[in-house]
Structure formats: C-alpha cells, structure tokens
Design a protein around this motif. Sequence first.
Motif, PDB file in Angstrom:
ATOM      1  N   VAL A  27      11.653  -9.104   5.728  1.00  0.00           N
ATOM      2  CA  VAL A  27      11.988  -7.959   6.369  1.00  0.00           C
ATOM      3  C   VAL A  27      12.686  -8.223   7.752  1.00  0.00           C
ATOM      4  O   VAL A  27      11.822  -8.806   8.511  1.00  0.00           O
ATOM      5  N   LEU A  28      14.129  -8.300   7.846  1.00  0.00           N
ATOM      6  CA  LEU A  28      14.254  -9.383   9.292  1.00  0.00           C
ATOM      7  C   LEU A  28      14.664  -7.525  10.066  1.00  0.00           C
ATOM      8  O   LEU A  28      15.366  -7.155   9.903  1.00  0.00           O
ATOM      9  N   GLY A  29      15.033  -7.589  11.092  1.00  0.00           N
ATOM     10  CA  GLY A  29      15.235  -7.213  11.999  1.00  0.00           C
ATOM     11  C   GLY A  29      14.667  -6.555  13.857  1.00  0.00           C
ATOM     12  O   GLY A  29      13.218  -7.633  14.047  1.00  0.00           O
ATOM     13  N   SER A  30      15.242  -5.388  14.538  1.00  0.00           N
ATOM     14  CA  SER A  30      14.967  -5.829  16.099  1.00  0.00           C
ATOM     15  C   SER A  30      15.413  -3.974  16.537  1.00  0.00           C
ATOM     16  O   SER A  30      16.723  -3.732  16.712  1.00  0.00           O
ATOM     17  N   PRO A  31      13.794  -3.151  16.414  1.00  0.00           N
ATOM     18  CA  PRO A  31      12.685  -3.552  16.805  1.00  0.00           C
ATOM     19  C   PRO A  31      12.544  -3.100  14.828  1.00  0.00           C
ATOM     20  O   PRO A  31      13.262  -2.982  14.594  1.00  0.00           O
ATOM     21  N   ILE A  32      11.179  -4.340  14.674  1.00  0.00           N
ATOM     22  CA  ILE A  32      10.753  -4.289  13.321  1.00  0.00           C
ATOM     23  C   ILE A  32       9.728  -3.941  12.582  1.00  0.00           C
ATOM     24  O   ILE A  32       8.781  -3.666  11.945  1.00  0.00           O
ATOM     25  N   ALA A  33       8.393  -3.767  14.331  1.00  0.00           N
ATOM     26  CA  ALA A  33       7.223  -3.801  13.752  1.00  0.00           C
ATOM     27  C   ALA A  33       6.488  -2.381  12.771  1.00  0.00           C
ATOM     28  O   ALA A  33       5.614  -2.250  12.066  1.00  0.00           O
ATOM     29  N   HIS A  34       7.558  -1.007  13.176  1.00  0.00           N
ATOM     30  CA  HIS A  34       7.433  -0.116  12.256  1.00  0.00           C
ATOM     31  C   HIS A  34       7.720  -0.143  10.755  1.00  0.00           C
ATOM     32  O   HIS A  34       7.841   0.486   9.303  1.00  0.00           O
ATOM     33  N   SER A  35       8.263  -1.625   9.985  1.00  0.00           N
ATOM     34  CA  SER A  35       8.950  -1.763   8.880  1.00  0.00           C
ATOM     35  C   SER A  35       8.026  -1.408   8.099  1.00  0.00           C
ATOM     36  O   SER A  35       6.181  -1.563   7.560  1.00  0.00           O
ATOM     37  N   LEU A  36       8.090  -0.126   7.038  1.00  0.00           N
ATOM     38  CA  LEU A  36       7.674  -0.661   5.941  1.00  0.00           C
ATOM     39  C   LEU A  36       7.510  -0.666   4.485  1.00  0.00           C
ATOM     40  O   LEU A  36       7.031  -1.268   3.407  1.00  0.00           O
ATOM     41  N   SER A  37       9.000  -1.880   5.019  1.00  0.00           N
ATOM     42  CA  SER A  37       9.460  -3.004   3.768  1.00  0.00           C
ATOM     43  C   SER A  37       8.420  -3.845   3.029  1.00  0.00           C
ATOM     44  O   SER A  37       8.433  -3.892   1.520  1.00  0.00           O
ATOM     45  N   PRO A  38       7.785  -4.528   3.622  1.00  0.00           N
ATOM     46  CA  PRO A  38       6.331  -5.466   3.564  1.00  0.00           C
ATOM     47  C   PRO A  38       5.472  -4.683   2.753  1.00  0.00           C
ATOM     48  O   PRO A  38       5.273  -4.960   1.228  1.00  0.00           O
ATOM     49  N   VAL A  39       5.115  -3.638   2.990  1.00  0.00           N
ATOM     50  CA  VAL A  39       4.276  -2.312   2.238  1.00  0.00           C
ATOM     51  C   VAL A  39       4.910  -2.208   1.096  1.00  0.00           C
ATOM     52  O   VAL A  39       4.324  -2.566  -0.320  1.00  0.00           O
ATOM     53  N   LEU A  40       6.054  -1.926   0.517  1.00  0.00           N
ATOM     54  CA  LEU A  40       6.917  -1.563  -0.852  1.00  0.00           C
ATOM     55  C   LEU A  40       6.378  -3.163  -1.803  1.00  0.00           C
ATOM     56  O   LEU A  40       6.482  -3.367  -2.402  1.00  0.00           O
ATOM     57  N   HIS A  41       7.424  -4.227  -1.164  1.00  0.00           N
ATOM     58  CA  HIS A  41       7.358  -5.183  -1.362  1.00  0.00           C
ATOM     59  C   HIS A  41       6.069  -5.479  -2.700  1.00  0.00           C
ATOM     60  O   HIS A  41       6.370  -6.422  -2.744  1.00  0.00           O
ATOM     61  N   ARG A  42       5.560  -6.166  -0.856  1.00  0.00           N
ATOM     62  CA  ARG A  42       3.782  -6.537  -1.876  1.00  0.00           C
ATOM     63  C   ARG A  42       2.986  -5.828  -2.957  1.00  0.00           C
ATOM     64  O   ARG A  42       2.925  -6.369  -3.557  1.00  0.00           O
ATOM     65  N   ALA A  43       3.290  -4.452  -2.786  1.00  0.00           N
ATOM     66  CA  ALA A  43       2.695  -3.236  -4.249  1.00  0.00           C
ATOM     67  C   ALA A  43       3.433  -4.044  -4.858  1.00  0.00           C
ATOM     68  O   ALA A  43       3.088  -3.979  -6.369  1.00  0.00           O
ATOM     69  N   ALA A  44       5.305  -3.897  -4.962  1.00  0.00           N
ATOM     70  CA  ALA A  44       5.517  -4.402  -6.135  1.00  0.00           C
ATOM     71  C   ALA A  44       4.758  -6.002  -6.705  1.00  0.00           C
ATOM     72  O   ALA A  44       4.807  -5.754  -8.005  1.00  0.00           O
ATOM     73  N   TYR A  45       4.693  -6.715  -6.301  1.00  0.00           N
ATOM     74  CA  TYR A  45       4.567  -8.425  -6.498  1.00  0.00           C
ATOM     75  C   TYR A  45       3.182  -7.878  -7.264  1.00  0.00           C
ATOM     76  O   TYR A  45       3.265  -8.833  -8.030  1.00  0.00           O
ATOM     77  N   ARG A  46       1.972  -7.078  -6.800  1.00  0.00           N
ATOM     78  CA  ARG A  46       0.668  -7.144  -7.096  1.00  0.00           C
ATOM     79  C   ARG A  46       0.979  -6.178  -8.688  1.00  0.00           C
ATOM     80  O   ARG A  46       0.382  -7.137  -9.629  1.00  0.00           O
ATOM     81  N   GLU A  47       1.574  -5.228  -8.427  1.00  0.00           N
ATOM     82  CA  GLU A  47       1.968  -4.393 -10.105  1.00  0.00           C
ATOM     83  C   GLU A  47       3.155  -5.800 -11.013  1.00  0.00           C
ATOM     84  O   GLU A  47       2.686  -5.665 -12.354  1.00  0.00           O
ATOM     85  N   LEU A  48       4.219  -6.495 -10.311  1.00  0.00           N
ATOM     86  CA  LEU A  48       4.852  -7.172 -11.749  1.00  0.00           C
ATOM     87  C   LEU A  48       3.581  -8.932 -11.670  1.00  0.00           C
ATOM     88  O   LEU A  48       4.358  -9.065 -12.506  1.00  0.00           O
ATOM     89  N   GLY A  49       2.602  -9.137 -10.809  1.00  0.00           N
ATOM     90  CA  GLY A  49       1.893 -10.217 -11.489  1.00  0.00           C
ATOM     91  C   GLY A  49       2.296 -11.704 -10.773  1.00  0.00           C
ATOM     92  O   GLY A  49       1.639 -11.969 -10.809  1.00  0.00           O
ATOM     93  N   LEU A  50       2.892 -10.878  -9.428  1.00  0.00           N
ATOM     94  CA  LEU A  50       4.074 -12.214  -9.344  1.00  0.00           C
ATOM     95  C   LEU A  50       2.639 -13.057  -7.447  1.00  0.00           C
ATOM     96  O   LEU A  50       2.889 -12.790  -6.567  1.00  0.00           O
ATOM     97  N   GLY A  51       1.947 -13.628  -7.840  1.00  0.00           N
ATOM     98  CA  GLY A  51       0.687 -13.793  -7.159  1.00  0.00           C
ATOM     99  C   GLY A  51       0.778 -14.757  -5.869  1.00  0.00           C
ATOM    100  O   GLY A  51       0.875 -15.397  -5.153  1.00  0.00           O
ATOM    101  N   HIS A  52       2.243 -15.953  -6.401  1.00  0.00           N
ATOM    102  CA  HIS A  52       2.682 -16.199  -5.463  1.00  0.00           C
ATOM    103  C   HIS A  52       3.753 -16.403  -4.933  1.00  0.00           C
ATOM    104  O   HIS A  52       5.152 -17.383  -4.092  1.00  0.00           O
TER     105      HIS A  52
END
Length: 275
Positions: free
Chosen positions: A9-34
């Motif tokens: 995710v890109l933006g300014s400001p960006i430190a508050h973004s929850l997007s990494p939390v959501l997308h990483r959770a999806a990757y874990r659930e989908l087995g996308l370790g790479h």
Amino acid sequence: MAEARRAAVLGSPIAHSLSPVLHRAAYRELGLGHWSYDRFEVDEAALPAFVDGLDASWAGLSLTMPLKRAVIPLLDEVTVTAASVEAVNTVVFTADGRRVGDNTDIPGMIAAMRERGVEKVESAAVLGAGATASSALAALSLVCTGPVTAYVRSAIRAQEMRGWGERLGVDVRTADWAEAARAFDAPLVIATTPAGTTDALAAAVPDAPGTLFDVLYDPWPTPVATAWAAHGGAVVGGLDLLVHQAVLQVEQMTGRAPAPLSAMREAGERALGAR
C-alpha cells in the motif's frame, strides 16, 4: 519453491494503514507463504519513479490519498468503475507487464451495506464532498432510487457534488453544512468526513434512525456511531469498508477467490484493539 510475489500500500501519510494487516491475514489463510505485503510512504511527486522501479515480482498496489488520481496517467488501462470517479485505489500488474487500475472502494461500499441489509433506499444523505464522497455517490447510483442530499461547506464543493451526480446519474441536491443535522432524517446516511468533523452532531441523532455508514475506522466508534447504535439504528463502519475493498484487491492480485473475509476482518479488529 514458488517465486516470491510482492504487493504493498502506498500513500502519505501511510503509517496508520491497516492494509498490511488485512492482506497478510489473507495470504496466511490462503497458504500463500511466498507472498509479502508492505507499506511505503510515497507522495505524488515520488509516485512515478516508485512505480517505474518495480520488478516482475510485483503483483499489485493498493493506493490511498493523495495518490488515487495521481496514478491514473501512469496506467495502461483503467476500469469503467475507476474512471467513473477518476480514482484508482488498486493497481494490478498483468503477466504481460501491463498496469491496470481499478476502484474497489465502490463495490466494497455496496458489499458492506448489503452485509447490513441495505439493498435499496428511496433517498440518502452524504456528509462531505471529497474523493470518498464521489465514491459514495457511485455506490448510491446502484443503491438509491431517489434523491441524494450532500451536506457541504462551500459553494464550490456543492457544485462539484452536483457535477458528480450528473456524471453518475444520481439526483444530487446540496445543502449547507450548517444544516447537517437534517441529514439524519434520511434512511441512509454516509459520513465521509475526517475524524472529529461530525462529533458535534451526535446529539442530533433521532430516536428511530435508519442506517449510518461512517467511513472512519480509527478512532472507532465515532460519537455519531455510538449515538446511532444507542438509538437502535444500523451502523456500517470504516473497517467494514476497508475489509470488503481489501477482499476484492486480494482476489484481483492473487487470482484466488473467494478471499477470506472473516479472517481478514478478525485481523483488522485485533489490530485496532491493540492501538
């Protein structure tokens, strides 16, 4: 071993973004370790060089303010949905190297409302007139069968909202922000304003309100959302929007569907609770 795939995710400001939390959770659930998903502080001036510097490992980008319009000249294709509001929040890099821009905020709004039982309304009100407000009007073009009243702070903003209404096929009427408490009489109210803007209106929530869609998620709940729920009204929050639009982003970037909505929402709630 599968080749590494990247998104961010890109933006300014960006430190508050929850997007990494959501997308990483999806990757874990989908087995996308790479797969990995990061955040980068990028403003409009730095965006072209950042995008040009990405290699073939990149699958996509999520974009927040102030980049949703700035990215458009850098793309090979923009979907009809994104073009309708001149705002791109999702970029997918295709196998042949093309950059395709989409807007998942609009279908995300519709999905979030449907989850709370809002399929069709006869009228609606929008608080605010920024980029999110234009996305709200695009969503309302498919949800609201009658007029939409936008409560704004200036004649220029009022003109802009009426212009978006004409473009999107929505009967937009405008009213001064001083009358914003009247918005709460509508069966659906979408608040698109920054944190704190509507706090003073909490006392004006009626005894039997309809549905409130407040796009904020931090801080949450807002005073208006708290009062709304206390009076028995249905409330759709910013996290609902964030999760639903992120679900669509994950599906587009990874090619895997359905994305794990529940796991993503739970991860977002945990992250917000820890703040």
